[in-house]
Write a protein that holds these residues in place. Structure first.
Motif, PDB file in Angstrom:
ATOM      1  N   UNK A   1       0.867  -1.175   0.000  1.00 16.88           N
ATOM      2  CA  UNK A   1       0.000   0.000   0.000  1.00 16.88           C
ATOM      3  C   UNK A   1       0.901   1.221   0.000  1.00 16.88           C
ATOM      4  N   UNK A   2       0.615   2.165  -0.892  1.00 23.67           N
ATOM      5  CA  UNK A   2       1.367   3.411  -0.974  1.00 23.67           C
ATOM      6  C   UNK A   2       0.435   4.588  -0.723  1.00 23.67           C
ATOM      7  N   UNK A   3       0.945   5.559   0.032  1.00 26.15           N
ATOM      8  CA  UNK A   3       0.221   6.801   0.284  1.00 26.15           C
ATOM      9  C   UNK A   3       1.042   7.915  -0.354  1.00 26.15           C
ATOM     10  N   UNK A   4       0.476   8.560  -1.380  1.00 32.29           N
ATOM     11  CA  UNK A   4       1.164   9.582  -2.168  1.00 32.29           C
ATOM     12  C   UNK A   4       0.750  10.974  -1.694  1.00 32.29           C
ATOM     13  N   UNK A   5       1.742  11.846  -1.534  1.00 37.34           N
ATOM     14  CA  UNK A   5       1.453  13.243  -1.221  1.00 37.34           C
ATOM     15  C   UNK A   5       2.386  14.134  -2.031  1.00 37.34           C
ATOM     16  N   UNK A   6       2.218  15.436  -1.923  1.00 35.86           N
ATOM     17  CA  UNK A   6       2.981  16.374  -2.748  1.00 35.86           C
ATOM     18  C   UNK A   6       4.214  16.935  -2.050  1.00 35.86           C
ATOM     19  N   UNK A   7       4.544  16.425  -0.886  1.00 36.83           N
ATOM     20  CA  UNK A   7       5.708  16.907  -0.142  1.00 36.83           C
ATOM     21  C   UNK A   7       6.946  16.097  -0.524  1.00 36.83           C
ATOM     22  N   UNK A   8       8.095  16.767  -0.539  1.00 41.55           N
ATOM     23  CA  UNK A   8       9.338  16.033  -0.766  1.00 41.55           C
ATOM     24  C   UNK A   8      10.103  15.796   0.542  1.00 41.55           C
ATOM     25  N   UNK A   9       9.472  16.100   1.674  1.00 45.77           N
ATOM     26  CA  UNK A   9      10.091  15.869   2.985  1.00 45.77           C
ATOM     27  C   UNK A   9      10.235  14.372   3.231  1.00 45.77           C
ATOM     28  N   UNK A  10      11.401  13.974   3.695  1.00 45.24           N
ATOM     29  CA  UNK A  10      11.688  12.568   3.950  1.00 45.24           C
ATOM     30  C   UNK A  10      11.048  12.152   5.279  1.00 45.24           C
ATOM     31  N   UNK A  11      10.244  11.089   5.270  1.00 46.20           N
ATOM     32  CA  UNK A  11       9.642  10.632   6.523  1.00 46.20           C
ATOM     33  C   UNK A  11      10.709  10.019   7.429  1.00 46.20           C
ATOM     34  N   UNK A  12      10.648  10.344   8.708  1.00 51.47           N
ATOM     35  CA  UNK A  12      11.622   9.836   9.673  1.00 51.47           C
ATOM     36  C   UNK A  12      10.909   9.372  10.932  1.00 51.47           C
ATOM     37  N   UNK A  13      11.418   8.282  11.472  1.00 52.89           N
ATOM     38  CA  UNK A  13      10.897   7.815  12.754  1.00 52.89           C
ATOM     39  C   UNK A  13      11.577   8.624  13.842  1.00 52.89           C
ATOM     40  N   UNK A  14      10.783   9.367  14.569  1.00 48.91           N
ATOM     41  CA  UNK A  14      11.323  10.198  15.643  1.00 48.91           C
ATOM     42  C   UNK A  14      11.129   9.478  16.971  1.00 48.91           C
ATOM     43  N   UNK A  15      12.080   9.648  17.893  1.00 47.58           N
ATOM     44  CA  UNK A  15      11.868   9.055  19.213  1.00 47.58           C
ATOM     45  C   UNK A  15      10.658   9.713  19.878  1.00 47.58           C
ATOM     46  N   UNK A  16       9.757   8.896  20.375  1.00 45.09           N
ATOM     47  CA  UNK A  16       8.532   9.426  20.983  1.00 45.09           C
ATOM     48  C   UNK A  16       8.701   9.530  22.487  1.00 45.09           C
ATOM     49  N   UNK A  17       8.232  10.612  23.007  1.00 38.51           N
ATOM     50  CA  UNK A  17       8.176  10.798  24.454  1.00 38.51           C
ATOM     51  C   UNK A  17       7.149   9.797  24.994  1.00 38.51           C
ATOM     52  N   UNK A  18       7.496   9.028  26.029  1.00 35.97           N
ATOM     53  CA  UNK A  18       6.549   8.029  26.551  1.00 35.97           C
ATOM     54  C   UNK A  18       5.195   8.604  26.960  1.00 35.97           C
ATOM     55  N   UNK A  19       5.161   9.878  27.324  1.00 36.79           N
ATOM     56  CA  UNK A  19       3.887  10.465  27.726  1.00 36.79           C
ATOM     57  C   UNK A  19       3.160  11.162  26.574  1.00 36.79           C
ATOM     58  N   UNK A  20       3.772  11.174  25.386  1.00 41.29           N
ATOM     59  CA  UNK A  20       3.153  11.831  24.233  1.00 41.29           C
ATOM     60  C   UNK A  20       1.962  11.027  23.732  1.00 41.29           C
ATOM     61  N   UNK A  21       0.982  11.733  23.192  1.00 41.79           N
ATOM     62  CA  UNK A  21      -0.199  11.070  22.636  1.00 41.79           C
ATOM     63  C   UNK A  21      -0.111  10.922  21.128  1.00 41.79           C
ATOM     64  N   UNK A  22       0.977  11.384  20.538  1.00 47.48           N
ATOM     65  CA  UNK A  22       1.166  11.286  19.091  1.00 47.48           C
ATOM     66  C   UNK A  22       2.652  11.061  18.815  1.00 47.48           C
ATOM     67  N   UNK A  23       2.979  10.806  17.530  1.00 50.22           N
ATOM     68  CA  UNK A  23       4.380  10.687  17.142  1.00 50.22           C
ATOM     69  C   UNK A  23       4.885   9.271  17.009  1.00 50.22           C
ATOM     70  N   UNK A  24       3.978   8.298  17.002  1.00 58.05           N
ATOM     71  CA  UNK A  24       4.418   6.906  16.910  1.00 58.05           C
ATOM     72  C   UNK A  24       4.006   6.220  15.609  1.00 58.05           C
TER      73      UNK A  24
END
Length: 120
Positions: free
Chosen positions: A68-91
């Motif tokens: 499955x591919x999701x296409x968008x118009x951004x050229x920003x490279x997706x990166x896995x960021x370390x998530x804060x354990x108390x964060x509700x997003x970013x995973x």
């Protein structure tokens, strides 16, 4: 010999309310709840992190794999960021990485495609 078949393609307007229709689209193609979850993560990321006016979702089957591919118009490279354990997003990408057989991204003429592959 590898046989790659485009199963379906959908366009989604830039509207968070449409993510449920993309989950339903994938559910109709495969019974995989994991595929449904992962497409939801990638579609939500495209909405949150790009200004793309519309998102294109494609599903292909090659041998015993669903991609499955999701296409968008951004050229920003997706990166896995370390998530804060108390964060509700970013995973989202960490979930995609952990639940798929493979994932990645590729540039396209109009931006990029972020993809995942599952055994189908």
């Amino acid at each position: 010999m590898h046989c790659k078949t485009l199963m379906e393609e959908r366009w989604m307007p830039r509207d968070h309310k449409c993510v449920s229709s993309i989950r339903r689209f994938i559910r109709d193609l495969t019974t995989s709840e994991i595929a449904e979850l992962l497409v939801s993560e990638l579609t939500t990321n495209a909405l949150l992190h790009t200004s793309t006016p519309a998102i294109r979702i494609t599903a292909t089957r090659e041998d015993s794999f669903l991609t499955v591919e999701v296409h968008d118009t951004s050229d920003a490279i997706p990166k896995i960021a370390p998530a804060d354990p108390s964060a509700t997003a970013g995973r989202g990408l960490a979930i995609v990485q952990n639940l798929s057989q493979a994932w990645g991204w590729r540039p396209t003429p109009t931006g990029k495609a972020v993809w995942f592959r599952l055994l189908a």
